[in-house]
Scaffold this motif. Sequence first.
Motif, short mmCIF file in Angstrom:
data_model
loop_
_atom_site.label_atom_id
_atom_site.label_comp_id
_atom_site.label_asym_id
_atom_site.label_seq_id
_atom_site.Cartn_x
_atom_site.Cartn_y
_atom_site.Cartn_z
N LEU A 1 0.83 -1.22 0.00
CA LEU A 1 0.00 0.00 0.00
C LEU A 1 0.86 1.27 0.00
O LEU A 1 0.38 2.35 -0.36
N ILE A 2 2.13 1.14 0.39
CA ILE A 2 3.00 2.30 0.44
C ILE A 2 3.51 2.70 -0.95
O ILE A 2 3.86 3.86 -1.19
N PHE A 3 3.55 1.76 -1.89
CA PHE A 3 4.13 2.03 -3.19
C PHE A 3 3.48 3.21 -3.95
O PHE A 3 4.18 4.03 -4.53
N PRO A 4 2.13 3.30 -3.98
CA PRO A 4 1.52 4.40 -4.75
C PRO A 4 1.89 5.79 -4.23
O PRO A 4 1.85 6.76 -5.00
N ILE A 5 2.23 5.88 -2.94
CA ILE A 5 2.62 7.18 -2.38
C ILE A 5 3.79 7.77 -3.15
O ILE A 5 3.86 8.98 -3.41
N SER A 6 4.71 6.91 -3.56
CA SER A 6 5.90 7.37 -4.30
C SER A 6 5.53 7.97 -5.65
O SER A 6 6.19 8.88 -6.12
N VAL A 7 4.49 7.44 -6.28
CA VAL A 7 4.06 7.96 -7.58
C VAL A 7 3.57 9.40 -7.43
O VAL A 7 3.92 10.28 -8.23
N PHE A 8 2.78 9.66 -6.40
CA PHE A 8 2.28 11.02 -6.17
C PHE A 8 3.43 11.97 -5.81
O PHE A 8 3.44 13.12 -6.24
#
Length: 340
Positions: A241-248
Amino acid sequence: MSSAERIDWIDFGKGLTVLMVVFGHVVLGLFESNRFESSETALLFIVQVFYLFHIPVFFALSGFFFKPILDLKCYFKYMKYKTIALGIPYIFYSIVQFILQSIGGSTVRNPASFSELLGIFHTPLGVSWYLYVLWWIYATLGVLTLWIKNHNYLLTVTIIAYGVSMIVPVKIYIVQKLLLWSFFFILGYWLRKSELTKFLEKHWKLIVSSTVLVIAIFMLFWELSKPDFYISYDTPGLLGLIFPISVFLAFASYPIMNRTNKFGSYFRRLGKDSIIIYLLHAPIVSVTRIFLLKLGIDNVFLHICIGLCAGWFGSTLVIYLTSKIPYSDFVFYPVKYLKK
């Protein structure tokens, strides 16, 4: 933001992100070598920070300009193009890695056998897995968009797939990879189509500070859990769940960083050839680490500095040479010549 500016910052993003890939692989190689026991905790922490970021962002950047396929005729033409564009670099890298690993013999951490080379059509070697999965994403989402054109629906489908990959992972390699990484690919596409990139750029200070804070808190708790490896790119579980934070974080900061003169132009230029750096850095970094260890150099800081410089500047040297030698970049950009 104009279309040209969007292309500029995407090129910049690819350039800066592939630098992170190089650095991450240098540190991961040192960690997995088991030759730096006193530094293993620090090495793993650094690996995890970069592995939270680079591949999720790379897939999002790759999906940024994705377009739904109109009909079956367009689909077959589209996949012919993607098969040539990704397939030839994929095969080239696999052969190079196999040759180098055969030469390295017992000094190689994970040597590939000849049967594994022949099996690259179902199981990729080394870093080429990204190209392999990307091809399957184009193939799968291309079919899906024959029926689903709306970017919101596409995002919804891939969010569900992402949830499945975390909660009930599939044992079939490519199915699990598709469930996991299609979401990030479509997330990049969705951010463009929804024009949320404009919001992220406008409020970049808030987005960057909040996402960095979330990542920092996550890393604190992750470190306290005494992990023995970084979060899997195959079966991340709920930690994924932490991975998408990096995209933003990337999509908010890259357009701003792109505006800096020399820094921005340097990574924009190299971002256009990020595939060359991505494919070539891995064998260069591996050979460099083995060479330094044979020389008896066991200073982890020296390994990181020399490995990073070798992987980065060795790859960029190839970019320079291919720009000077006609047809030498065919293995990286085959479609450019097949069009002629």
